[in-house]
Design an enzyme around this catalytic site. Structure first.
Site, mmCIF file in Angstrom:
data_model
loop_
_atom_site.group_PDB
_atom_site.id
_atom_site.type_symbol
_atom_site.label_atom_id
_atom_site.label_comp_id
_atom_site.label_asym_id
_atom_site.label_seq_id
_atom_site.Cartn_x
_atom_site.Cartn_y
_atom_site.Cartn_z
ATOM 1 N N ASN A 9 0.615 -1.349 0.016
ATOM 2 C CA ASN A 9 0.068 -0.090 -0.102
ATOM 3 C C ASN A 9 0.874 1.334 -0.082
ATOM 4 O O ASN A 9 1.636 1.474 1.078
ATOM 5 C CB ASN A 9 -0.959 0.108 1.378
ATOM 6 C CG ASN A 9 -1.817 1.192 1.264
ATOM 7 O OD1 ASN A 9 -1.901 1.887 0.206
ATOM 8 N ND2 ASN A 9 -2.516 1.390 2.300
ATOM 9 N N TRP A 10 0.966 1.809 -1.215
ATOM 10 C CA TRP A 10 2.106 2.930 -1.311
ATOM 11 C C TRP A 10 1.361 4.375 -0.673
ATOM 12 O O TRP A 10 1.993 5.292 -0.604
ATOM 13 C CB TRP A 10 2.535 2.933 -2.705
ATOM 14 C CG TRP A 10 3.370 2.067 -3.015
ATOM 15 C CD1 TRP A 10 4.046 1.225 -2.431
ATOM 16 C CD2 TRP A 10 3.980 1.844 -4.629
ATOM 17 N NE1 TRP A 10 4.961 0.456 -2.954
ATOM 18 C CE2 TRP A 10 5.061 0.683 -4.446
ATOM 19 C CE3 TRP A 10 3.933 2.250 -5.761
ATOM 20 C CZ2 TRP A 10 5.638 0.197 -5.422
ATOM 21 C CZ3 TRP A 10 4.205 1.769 -6.746
ATOM 22 C CH2 TRP A 10 5.499 0.914 -6.597
ATOM 23 N N LYS A 11 0.068 4.127 -0.441
ATOM 24 C CA LYS A 11 -0.695 5.559 -0.010
ATOM 25 C C LYS A 11 -0.329 6.735 -0.745
ATOM 26 O O LYS A 11 -0.108 6.461 -2.063
ATOM 27 C CB LYS A 11 -0.098 5.648 1.602
ATOM 28 C CG LYS A 11 -0.195 4.383 2.335
ATOM 29 C CD LYS A 11 0.064 4.771 4.002
ATOM 30 C CE LYS A 11 -0.102 3.335 4.745
ATOM 31 N NZ LYS A 11 -0.033 3.403 5.944
ATOM 32 N N HIS A 98 -9.587 1.401 5.056
ATOM 33 C CA HIS A 98 -8.324 1.705 5.755
ATOM 34 C C HIS A 98 -8.621 2.926 6.847
ATOM 35 O O HIS A 98 -9.115 4.076 6.599
ATOM 36 C CB HIS A 98 -7.302 2.378 4.940
ATOM 37 C CG HIS A 98 -5.898 2.393 5.240
ATOM 38 N ND1 HIS A 98 -5.424 3.140 5.998
ATOM 39 C CD2 HIS A 98 -4.967 1.170 5.023
ATOM 40 C CE1 HIS A 98 -4.288 2.985 6.464
ATOM 41 N NE2 HIS A 98 -3.760 1.752 5.736
ATOM 42 N N GLU A 100 -6.759 5.462 7.791
ATOM 43 C CA GLU A 100 -6.373 6.512 7.300
ATOM 44 C C GLU A 100 -7.600 7.155 6.559
ATOM 45 O O GLU A 100 -7.915 8.501 6.688
ATOM 46 C CB GLU A 100 -5.270 6.719 6.432
ATOM 47 C CG GLU A 100 -3.849 6.438 7.373
ATOM 48 C CD GLU A 100 -2.865 5.595 6.643
ATOM 49 O OE1 GLU A 100 -2.822 5.852 5.286
ATOM 50 O OE2 GLU A 100 -1.840 5.384 7.510
ATOM 51 N N GLU A 170 -5.556 -4.313 10.842
ATOM 52 C CA GLU A 170 -4.590 -3.298 11.209
ATOM 53 C C GLU A 170 -4.602 -2.647 12.408
ATOM 54 O O GLU A 170 -5.473 -1.542 12.099
ATOM 55 C CB GLU A 170 -4.458 -2.431 9.648
ATOM 56 C CG GLU A 170 -4.146 -2.969 8.497
ATOM 57 C CD GLU A 170 -3.495 -1.974 7.624
ATOM 58 O OE1 GLU A 170 -2.368 -2.224 7.137
ATOM 59 O OE2 GLU A 170 -4.176 -0.867 7.198
ATOM 60 N N GLY A 176 2.599 2.732 10.799
ATOM 61 C CA GLY A 176 3.407 3.794 10.714
ATOM 62 C C GLY A 176 4.168 4.150 11.847
ATOM 63 O O GLY A 176 4.853 5.151 11.969
ATOM 64 N N SER A 216 3.290 -1.786 10.477
ATOM 65 C CA SER A 216 4.816 -1.659 11.002
ATOM 66 C C SER A 216 5.458 -3.382 10.404
ATOM 67 O O SER A 216 6.497 -3.686 11.094
ATOM 68 C CB SER A 216 5.082 -1.451 12.417
ATOM 69 O OG SER A 216 4.734 -0.088 12.479
ATOM 70 N N GLY A 237 2.711 -1.053 4.481
ATOM 71 C CA GLY A 237 2.947 0.557 3.987
ATOM 72 C C GLY A 237 4.396 0.747 3.666
ATOM 73 O O GLY A 237 5.203 0.471 2.615
HETATM 74 P P1 13P Z 1 3.108 0.677 7.846
HETATM 75 O O1 13P Z 1 3.387 -0.736 7.058
HETATM 76 O O2 13P Z 1 3.822 1.929 7.374
HETATM 77 O O3 13P Z 1 3.001 0.536 9.099
HETATM 78 O O4 13P Z 1 1.456 0.979 7.140
HETATM 79 C C1 13P Z 1 0.598 -0.175 7.244
HETATM 80 C C2 13P Z 1 -0.505 0.135 6.685
HETATM 81 O O5 13P Z 1 -1.284 1.234 6.745
HETATM 82 C C3 13P Z 1 -0.877 -0.572 5.297
HETATM 83 O O6 13P Z 1 -2.072 -0.231 4.784
#
Ligand code: 13P
Length: 252
Positions: A9-11, A98, A100, A170, A176, A216, A237
């Site tokens: 997931n490159w956001k 998600h 976010e 998650e 993150g 993470s 992420g």
């Molecule tokens: P991280 O791997 O950066 O913690 O992010 C996880 C995530 O939100 C994947 O959708």
């Protein structure tokens, strides 16, 4: 044995050049180093690059997913992207729910259910994210939160529709932050989620449904997550933005 799924997931990262450069090199390295990944790999770039990314991956086993979709069919929703638009450019998967999106864009269960329904209408496969906050976990409410998130959304779907789902657990406090859930915390929650699917849809679906962990994941801890009985892969992420790290996660 189910093949594990690893999703990058490159956001909101990577522009056109970075996206295409990564994907082309990634394919090249997998081929050159003869990495027999034996996993389903999905990359999720930003909207403007879905089409070109999908074109590059034609004829390979890698797949592309969108990170979001609007909940209405079409109309005056400036700046939004519809399920039929995704479908029209050959995208067949979407990440929904998600944390976010829930947090920054105030997406609640009722809107998420609409997003689920419109995605299903256009035959999109759904990677549906659920997770509790740190405060909720401290109060030992995580199981109630997860159950509620599923009951208000995914559990409104028929057994046939459930086949198009993959669940991603998650924990929000692990996203993150570098503070991943312990393998035991993750496994316990995944077992609970599978149990909820068992009660709602029966044994076959509860065994078949993919439940991914996210939060993470790194090249160092991935293999321990993937060894857990009820963890069918990962939603990654930060560590998916670094080619070598992502390759190590895939090899784990
Ligand atoms: P991280 O791997 O950066 O913690 O992010 C996880 C995530 O939100 C994947 O959708």
């Amino acid at each position: 044995m189910k093949k594990k799924i690893v999703i990058a997931n490159w956001k909101m990262n990577y522009d056109l050049h970075e996206t295409t450069f990564f994907i082309r090199n990634f394919l090249k390295i997998i081929f050159e180093r003869k990495i027999n990944h034996n996993k389903k790999i999905i990359i999720s770039p930003s909207f403007p690059f879905l089409y070109i990314s999908n074109q590059i991956l034609q004829g390979t086993s890698l797949r592309i997913s969108a990170q979001n979709v609007h909940h209405m069919d079409k109309g005056s929703y400036t700046g939004e992207v519809s399920a039929s638009m995704l479908k029209s450019i050959g995208i067949s998967k979407v990440i929904l729910g998600h944390s976010e999106r829930r947090g920054f864009f105030f997406e609640k269960n009722d809107v998420l259910l609409k997003k689920i329904k419109i995605s299903l209408k256009y035959g999109l496969k759904i990677i549906f994210c659920i997770g509790e906050t740190e405060t909720e976990r401290k109060k030992d409410q995580q199981f109630d939160i997860i159950k509620n998130q599923l009951e208000k959304t995914v559990f409104h779907c028929s057994p046939d529709e459930i086949k198009l789902f993959c669940i991603a657990y998650e924990p929000i406090w692990a996203i993150g932050t570098g503070k991943n859930a312990t393998y035991k915390q993750a496994q316990t929650m995944h077992e609970f989620i599978r149990y909820l699917f068992l009660k709602k849809y029966g044994e076959y679906i509860s065994n078949q449904i993919y439940i991914l962990y996210g939060g993470s994941i790194t090249d160092l801890n991935a293999k321990y997550f993937f060894l857990q009985k009820d963890i069918d892969g990962g939603l990654v992420g930060n560590s998916s933005l670094k080619m070598e790290k992502f390759l190590k996660i895939i090899k784990s």
